[in-house]
Design a protein around this motif. Structure first.
Motif, PDB file in Angstrom:
ATOM      1  N   VAL A  36      15.558  -1.850 -14.170  1.00 13.33           N
ATOM      2  CA  VAL A  36      15.347  -0.991 -13.225  1.00 13.33           C
ATOM      3  C   VAL A  36      15.257   0.210 -13.577  1.00 13.33           C
ATOM      4  O   VAL A  36      15.710   1.093 -14.301  1.00 13.33           O
ATOM      5  CB  VAL A  36      16.719  -1.319 -12.421  1.00 13.33           C
ATOM      6  N   GLU A  37      14.158   0.875 -12.750  1.00 16.05           N
ATOM      7  CA  GLU A  37      13.488   2.230 -13.137  1.00 16.05           C
ATOM      8  C   GLU A  37      14.050   3.162 -11.974  1.00 16.05           C
ATOM      9  O   GLU A  37      14.006   2.917 -10.814  1.00 16.05           O
ATOM     10  CB  GLU A  37      12.233   2.111 -13.054  1.00 16.05           C
ATOM     11  N   CYS A  38      15.188   3.999 -12.485  1.00 15.84           N
ATOM     12  CA  CYS A  38      15.692   5.115 -11.377  1.00 15.84           C
ATOM     13  C   CYS A  38      15.552   6.325 -11.903  1.00 15.84           C
ATOM     14  O   CYS A  38      15.191   6.724 -12.894  1.00 15.84           O
ATOM     15  CB  CYS A  38      17.295   4.873 -11.579  1.00 15.84           C
ATOM     16  N   LEU A  41       0.934  -1.229   0.052  1.00 14.54           N
ATOM     17  CA  LEU A  41       0.036  -0.039  -0.041  1.00 14.54           C
ATOM     18  C   LEU A  41       0.996   1.359  -0.056  1.00 14.54           C
ATOM     19  O   LEU A  41       0.547   2.341  -0.685  1.00 14.54           O
ATOM     20  CB  LEU A  41      -0.867   0.162   1.323  1.00 14.54           C
ATOM     21  N   ALA A  42       1.916   1.349   0.740  1.00 16.05           N
ATOM     22  CA  ALA A  42       2.880   2.408   0.698  1.00 16.05           C
ATOM     23  C   ALA A  42       3.533   2.345  -0.572  1.00 16.05           C
ATOM     24  O   ALA A  42       3.698   3.762  -1.123  1.00 16.05           O
ATOM     25  CB  ALA A  42       3.935   2.081   1.846  1.00 16.05           C
ATOM     26  N   PRO A  57       5.851   7.006  -7.053  1.00 11.95           N
ATOM     27  CA  PRO A  57       6.208   6.485  -8.548  1.00 11.95           C
ATOM     28  C   PRO A  57       7.135   5.214  -8.426  1.00 11.95           C
ATOM     29  O   PRO A  57       7.792   5.192  -7.312  1.00 11.95           O
ATOM     30  CB  PRO A  57       6.956   7.838  -8.971  1.00 11.95           C
ATOM     31  N   PRO A  58       6.963   4.703  -9.461  1.00 15.53           N
ATOM     32  CA  PRO A  58       7.799   3.332  -9.406  1.00 15.53           C
ATOM     33  C   PRO A  58       9.368   3.304  -9.066  1.00 15.53           C
ATOM     34  O   PRO A  58      10.081   2.589  -8.422  1.00 15.53           O
ATOM     35  CB  PRO A  58       7.800   3.121 -11.046  1.00 15.53           C
ATOM     36  N   GLU A  59      10.047   4.529  -9.370  1.00 10.71           N
ATOM     37  CA  GLU A  59      11.534   4.538  -9.018  1.00 10.71           C
ATOM     38  C   GLU A  59      11.434   4.921  -7.617  1.00 10.71           C
ATOM     39  O   GLU A  59      12.778   4.912  -7.081  1.00 10.71           O
ATOM     40  CB  GLU A  59      12.340   5.829  -9.757  1.00 10.71           C
ATOM     41  N   ARG A 106       6.608  -3.101  -8.790  1.00 14.13           N
ATOM     42  CA  ARG A 106       7.148  -2.360  -9.860  1.00 14.13           C
ATOM     43  C   ARG A 106       6.489  -3.021 -11.329  1.00 14.13           C
ATOM     44  O   ARG A 106       6.111  -2.467 -12.188  1.00 14.13           O
ATOM     45  CB  ARG A 106       8.287  -2.058  -9.789  1.00 14.13           C
ATOM     46  N   ASP A 107       6.872  -4.428 -11.311  1.00 14.77           N
ATOM     47  CA  ASP A 107       6.806  -5.004 -12.501  1.00 14.77           C
ATOM     48  C   ASP A 107       5.350  -5.820 -12.684  1.00 14.77           C
ATOM     49  O   ASP A 107       5.187  -6.371 -13.892  1.00 14.77           O
ATOM     50  CB  ASP A 107       7.866  -6.286 -12.685  1.00 14.77           C
TER      51      ASP A 107
END
Length: 399
Positions: free
Chosen positions: A396-398, A121-122, A127-129, A328-329
């Protein structure tokens, strides 16, 4: 954070997890000692088994409840059941009833299952990164439980003795107060569910076979198996060498600090290097932890606390790394039910460790338990790094 609703949600989720971990730390350790004293060490894994089965059930059910009515109701229901479980477990300790005690621990586990999903939930609030760090911040709430829970065992037991109650019923009173406070806090959670309300019909068996789910699932199951098996036998190992509850509390605290205190670091590692690297580091730490326990099983002030700290942090790396991949995925419309199902499988599988640990302890002592755990960690690390299905390139989303 800049967003008042998000800030309030994060504070509430953190507080609930901190309170629940405080209660569970004392309850599971105390119940293990009660059962071992009354029924022998061969039965000592039963309370932990009840706890993890309850957590599995709670996680699975919470995933479906969250998808339909939102986070506040799901979490409040779980914490209410946990509060009831603490009362039942306390009654079992006072009456010396194994069935009642275990039933209470099962209900506590159901509440813990809902609390575990708080990390997702957190993550959905960010956002994904930044999701690795967001979910690890909630996991970090367990640090409060790591410090407070075990340290309250001995004074709570003394207080119960002064009141004419069985000494080991005292920590269960603390559990009840903590679970009740978590329920009160959960009621204040804002009614904002974001992505969790977009859940679709999901064929769980099909999704679980995808590499993006299979990798974190395998790592989290192995980490849970190793951690539970070694941890549940540690209080007996200490007491079998004539140390008291104060020493039990200290060693358990070292373990739980490892489990939670460095969670933000694990989140940063997951955001920067990806969940796969984080998982590999965690499995390596678990292998080193069990090797230390094998080398120094009676060093209650040095080797054993260090081994239990590493055991906790190895679990944390696998837990945060695997959770970051799942947050994320996965597509938004699949995420909630899949996350709950993964948690259910992880906690359900660890029930095997709880039951097996007692038998391994009887057959070969603490060293044999550690050898079995270390072997699992090494095999999983080899599988995840050498088998092509698990070595696909991770995006990997940074920021």
């Amino acid at each position: 954070m800049g967003n008042p609703v998000r800030t309030r949600s994060m504070v509430t989720l953190f507080a609930c997890v901190a309170l629940m971990n405080t209660g569970m730390a004392g309850a599971t350790t105390t119940a293990t000692l009660i059962v071992a004293k009354a029924n022998g060490p061969g039965w000592s894994g039963v309370p932990s088994t009840a706890s993890v089965l309850g957590t599995a059930l709670g996680a699975f059910a919470s995933g479906f409840v969250l998808a339909r009515v939102g986070r506040r109701f799901a979490l409040s229901l779980g914490y209410a059941l946990a509060s009831l479980g603490a009362v039942v477990a306390f009654a079992g300790a006072v009456m010396s009833s194994l069935v009642t005690l275990v039933a209470g621990i099962l209900l506590l586990g159901i509440g813990q299952g809902g609390a575990q999903l708080s990390r997702y939930l957190a993550a959905d609030l960010y956002p994904p990164e930044r999701r690795g760090f967001a979910l690890s911040t909630v996991v970090w709430g367990g640090t409060v439980g790591a410090l407070a829970g075990p340290s309250l065992i001995a004074p709570a037991a003394r207080m119960a003795g002064w009141l004419g109650l069985p000494a080991l019923s005292g920590p269960l009173v603390v559990t009840g107060v903590a679970a009740g406070a978590a329920w009160v806090a959960s009621v204040t959670l804002p009614r904002v569910d974001g992505a969790t309300q977009a859940a679709a019909q999901v064929e769980i068996r099909t999704v679980l076979r995808r590499p993006v789910v299979l990798r974190p699932l395998l790592a989290m199951i192995v980490a849970q198996l190793v951690m539970v098996a070694v941890m549940v036998m540690t209080p007996l190992q200490i007491q079998d060498h004539d140390h008291g509850l104060d020493v039990v509390g200290w060693v358990v605290s070292a373990h739980m600090i490892g489990m939670f205190a460095l969670a933000p670091l694990s989140g940063r590692i997951a955001d920067r290097f990806g969940g796969r690297v984080t998982i590999a580091a965690g499995l390596g730490a678990l292998a080193l932890a069990t090797a230390t326990a094998i080398a120094a099983p009676t060093a209650h002030t040095t080797g054993l606390p260090f081994a239990l700290f590493l055991l906790g942090y190895g679990w944390n790396l696998c837990f945060v790394g695997g959770s970051s991949l799942l947050s994320r995925d996965l597509p938004v419309d699949e995420r909630v039910k899949v996350q709950g199902s993964v948690d259910a499988l992880v906690w359900g599988a660890s029930a095997i460790a709880s039951l097996s640990a007692g038998q391994l302890y009887v057959g070969g002592g603490f060293v044999l338990v550690s050898v079995a755990g270390g072997t699992l960690a090494v095999l999983a690390l080899a599988l995840l790094t050498c088998v092509p299905a698990f070595r696909e390139v991770e995006r990997v989303e940074c920021g």
